[in-house]
Design a protein around this motif. Structure first.
Motif, PDB file in Angstrom:
ATOM      1  N   ALA A   1      10.669  11.932  -8.014  1.00 43.43           N
ATOM      2  CA  ALA A   1      10.321  13.027  -8.919  1.00 43.43           C
ATOM      3  C   ALA A   1      11.384  13.253  -9.980  1.00 43.43           C
ATOM      4  O   ALA A   1      11.070  13.603 -11.130  1.00 43.43           O
ATOM      5  N   THR A   2      12.642  13.054  -9.614  1.00 49.70           N
ATOM      6  CA  THR A   2      13.741  13.271 -10.551  1.00 49.70           C
ATOM      7  C   THR A   2      14.113  12.023 -11.324  1.00 49.70           C
ATOM      8  O   THR A   2      15.015  12.066 -12.175  1.00 49.70           O
ATOM      9  N   GLY A   3      13.453  10.911 -11.045  1.00 48.50           N
ATOM     10  CA  GLY A   3      13.750   9.663 -11.730  1.00 48.50           C
ATOM     11  C   GLY A   3      14.955   8.929 -11.186  1.00 48.50           C
ATOM     12  O   GLY A   3      15.446   7.978 -11.806  1.00 48.50           O
ATOM     13  N   ASP A   4      15.444   9.349 -10.019  1.00 44.33           N
ATOM     14  CA  ASP A   4      16.616   8.713  -9.429  1.00 44.33           C
ATOM     15  C   ASP A   4      16.276   7.488  -8.591  1.00 44.33           C
ATOM     16  O   ASP A   4      17.167   6.792  -8.117  1.00 44.33           O
ATOM     17  N   ALA A   5      14.983   7.240  -8.364  1.00 41.36           N
ATOM     18  CA  ALA A   5      14.573   6.065  -7.589  1.00 41.36           C
ATOM     19  C   ALA A   5      13.198   5.629  -8.051  1.00 41.36           C
ATOM     20  O   ALA A   5      12.353   6.450  -8.424  1.00 41.36           O
ATOM     21  N   THR A   6      12.981   4.325  -8.059  1.00 39.14           N
ATOM     22  CA  THR A   6      11.647   3.792  -8.306  1.00 39.14           C
ATOM     23  C   THR A   6      10.845   3.866  -7.014  1.00 39.14           C
ATOM     24  O   THR A   6      11.418   4.048  -5.923  1.00 39.14           O
ATOM     25  N   PRO A   7       9.533   3.729  -7.071  1.00 41.53           N
ATOM     26  CA  PRO A   7       8.752   3.701  -5.831  1.00 41.53           C
ATOM     27  C   PRO A   7       9.227   2.623  -4.858  1.00 41.53           C
ATOM     28  O   PRO A   7       9.278   2.868  -3.648  1.00 41.53           O
ATOM     29  N   GLN A   8       9.586   1.467  -5.364  1.00 42.06           N
ATOM     30  CA  GLN A   8      10.076   0.400  -4.489  1.00 42.06           C
ATOM     31  C   GLN A   8      11.392   0.799  -3.836  1.00 42.06           C
ATOM     32  O   GLN A   8      11.583   0.609  -2.623  1.00 42.06           O
ATOM     33  N   GLU A   9      12.296   1.371  -4.606  1.00 39.84           N
ATOM     34  CA  GLU A   9      13.579   1.807  -4.050  1.00 39.84           C
ATOM     35  C   GLU A   9      13.384   2.924  -3.038  1.00 39.84           C
ATOM     36  O   GLU A   9      14.079   2.965  -2.009  1.00 39.84           O
ATOM     37  N   ALA A  10      12.451   3.805  -3.314  1.00 40.11           N
ATOM     38  CA  ALA A  10      12.168   4.888  -2.367  1.00 40.11           C
ATOM     39  C   ALA A  10      11.665   4.325  -1.051  1.00 40.11           C
ATOM     40  O   ALA A  10      12.092   4.758   0.037  1.00 40.11           O
ATOM     41  N   ALA A  11      10.754   3.364  -1.136  1.00 42.94           N
ATOM     42  CA  ALA A  11      10.225   2.750   0.080  1.00 42.94           C
ATOM     43  C   ALA A  11      11.329   2.049   0.859  1.00 42.94           C
ATOM     44  O   ALA A  11      11.390   2.121   2.097  1.00 42.94           O
ATOM     45  N   GLU A  12      12.208   1.399   0.164  1.00 44.02           N
ATOM     46  CA  GLU A  12      13.322   0.706   0.830  1.00 44.02           C
ATOM     47  C   GLU A  12      14.255   1.699   1.523  1.00 44.02           C
ATOM     48  O   GLU A  12      14.776   1.423   2.615  1.00 44.02           O
ATOM     49  N   SER A  13      14.451   2.863   0.905  1.00 46.20           N
ATOM     50  CA  SER A  13      15.337   3.857   1.527  1.00 46.20           C
ATOM     51  C   SER A  13      14.740   4.384   2.817  1.00 46.20           C
ATOM     52  O   SER A  13      15.462   4.641   3.793  1.00 46.20           O
TER      53      SER A  13
ATOM     54  N   ALA B   1       0.829  -1.206   0.000  1.00 42.81           N
ATOM     55  CA  ALA B   1       0.000   0.000   0.000  1.00 42.81           C
ATOM     56  C   ALA B   1       0.867   1.260   0.000  1.00 42.81           C
ATOM     57  O   ALA B   1       0.526   2.262  -0.646  1.00 42.81           O
ATOM     58  N   ILE B   2       1.991   1.214   0.719  1.00 38.07           N
ATOM     59  CA  ILE B   2       2.852   2.381   0.776  1.00 38.07           C
ATOM     60  C   ILE B   2       3.640   2.535  -0.512  1.00 38.07           C
ATOM     61  O   ILE B   2       3.828   3.651  -1.018  1.00 38.07           O
ATOM     62  N   VAL B   3       4.084   1.424  -1.065  1.00 36.08           N
ATOM     63  CA  VAL B   3       4.751   1.490  -2.363  1.00 36.08           C
ATOM     64  C   VAL B   3       3.798   2.066  -3.411  1.00 36.08           C
ATOM     65  O   VAL B   3       4.200   2.867  -4.263  1.00 36.08           O
TER      66      VAL B   3
END
Length: 438
Positions: free
Chosen positions: A418-430, A235-237
């Motif tokens: 927003a800048t394309g430096d991370a996917t939603p999954q990668e963002a959630a992992e960070s 859900a968060i991803v």
């Protein structure tokens, strides 16, 4: 926040009001000694002209007492506050936000429940909207029931439409994501940006994300904050994914990540150069009846319509209410005059100064029963009543995170998407990696 107005922009405007003093604590008198009848106030909100009126109201009723105030833009205020904390020159009374910002300076702050009880009685909490009391102690360590700040203004976060643009196009504000996408397309090609997103500001990225997240799965993001679910929960991803869709689906304007809210985006919106913008209840302050030369769209709120963030496919059936405290006030534990500081704080919240604050419609008050003494239009009054009577009592989800580290981690993750430096999954992992360190 508001600001707001309020919240803040990159261009710094710092205005000193009342007695001038550069350091925190009591201002020096003519002999160079600390003057115990002067209270220093530092904040980003209320806005300068409103703060001036509040100070005049307080000083008129408290002869001999002075308030030395400096109002910053929000980013510069955070820098100034950090410098003052490091040098032990905290202002007597200071603007805060619940959760991360209050907790960052908790060790520098005086508990306020005794001040509140001495001013308003033992049932003082009943004066406030419940969401304000609930959020005032966000992030306190287990067993610590102190109030280190008390709300002066509350709000919803939401979207605003330029009603003239919508009326001319024969459109209604979007209630679902699909309608948002279509409305953006319908409004494309004109002189105004369909959806103006000032994504440079971390606070704005976070409040937009929290609206999305609570529409996807109400409350789950706070379970992740509490550590009971993972930030990588589907859900968060998905919420991170829909934040990204603001950019990939062409809803936000090009270059959104480089646009600040204050002053750049709000100036564009007030000039009629955008059809929609994510802000909050504080936008009603643009119609402040005490101001002159109000832009046409802001006069009596004639050109605006507030609406809730559209629902997300597969999420909650109705838009969820996110908001709570806009601005709260704290008192430095090292103030030279805690009694006078308490008097200033409580008057700003619910006294003569508070009435001046509400008269300018700086935002929705934190205490019940306060209303502007004058409305300049029926629409302005309708919008005020919508916030006070309908939306604010329904606010269930906070616009803040409790942890400063987590607050920054989410903002950084959203910027990376927003800048394309991370996917939603990668963002959630960070964000989960930061959560694991708390």
């Amino acid at each position: 926040m508001k600001l707001k107005r309020s919240l803040a922009g990159v261009a710094t405007v710092i205005t000193a009001l009342g007695v001038t003093a550069c350091a925190g604590g009591a201002a020096p008198d003519a002999s160079g000694n600390a003057s115990s009848d002067t209270i220093t106030f530092r904040s980003w909100s209320p806005i300068e002209q409103t703060t001036r009126q509040m100070i005049e109201a307080f000083q008129a009723e408290n002869e001999g007492s002075k308030i030395d105030a400096t109002i910053f833009n929000y980013p510069e205020y955070l820098v100034d506050l950090q410098s003052r904390a490091s040098s032990n020159t905290m202002p007597d009374v200071l603007g805060l936000q619940p959760g991360a910002l209050t907790q960052q300076y908790r060790e520098n702050l005086m508990p306020l429940q005794d001040c509140a009880a001495e001013t308003w009685g033992d049932d003082w909490q009943s004066k406030f909207y419940p969401i304000g009391i609930e959020q005032a102690r966000m992030g306190n360590p287990e067993g610590d029931d102190n109030f280190y700040s008390l709300p002066i203004l509350t709000q919803t976060v939401n979207l605003w439409a330029n009603s003239e643009i919508f009326d001319d196009a024969g459109l209604s504000v979007p209630k679902t994501w699909d309608e948002l996408v279509q409305t953006t397309k319908d409004l494309s090609g004109g002189d105004a940006a369909p959806f103006l997103l000032p994504a440079k500001d971390s606070w704005l990225r976070n409040v937009v994300f929290l609206q999305i997240a609570n529409n996807v799965s109400p409350g789950t993001v706070y379970e992740a904050e509490a550590g009971t679910v993972q930030w990588t929960d589907p859900a968060i991803v998905k919420a991170f994914e829909y934040w990204g869709k603001l950019f990939s689906d062409g809803i936000a304007q090009d270059g959104a990540i480089g646009l600040d809210a204050y002053p750049s985006a709000v100036n564009q919106f007030e000039a009629g150069n955008a059809a929609m913008i994510p802000l909050g209840a504080w936008w009603i302050q643009q119609s402040d009846p005490t101001k002159s030369d109000i832009p046409p769209l802001s006069e009596g709120m004639s050109g605006y319509e507030p609406f809730l963030f559209p629902t997300i496919p597969g999420g909650a059936a109705e838009s969820q209410f996110v908001g709570g405290i806009d601005v709260s006030l704290g008192i430095s534990k090292n103030t030279a005059n805690p009694e006078l500081a308490c008097k200033v704080l409580t008057d700003f919240i619910a006294g003569s100064a508070a009435q001046k604050l509400v008269n300018t419609m700086n935002d929705v008050p934190a205490v019940t029963g306060l209303a502007p003494e004058k409305f300049t239009s029926e629409k302005q009054e309708q919008i005020w009543n919508l916030f006070v009577d309908e939306w604010l009592p329904q606010v269930k989800y906070s616009r803040y995170f409790e942890s400063p580290k987590l607050d920054q981690a989410v903002a950084d993750a959203l910027a990376a998407i927003a800048t394309g430096d991370a996917t939603p999954q990668e963002a959630a992992e960070s964000v989960q990696a930061v959560q694991a360190t708390l």
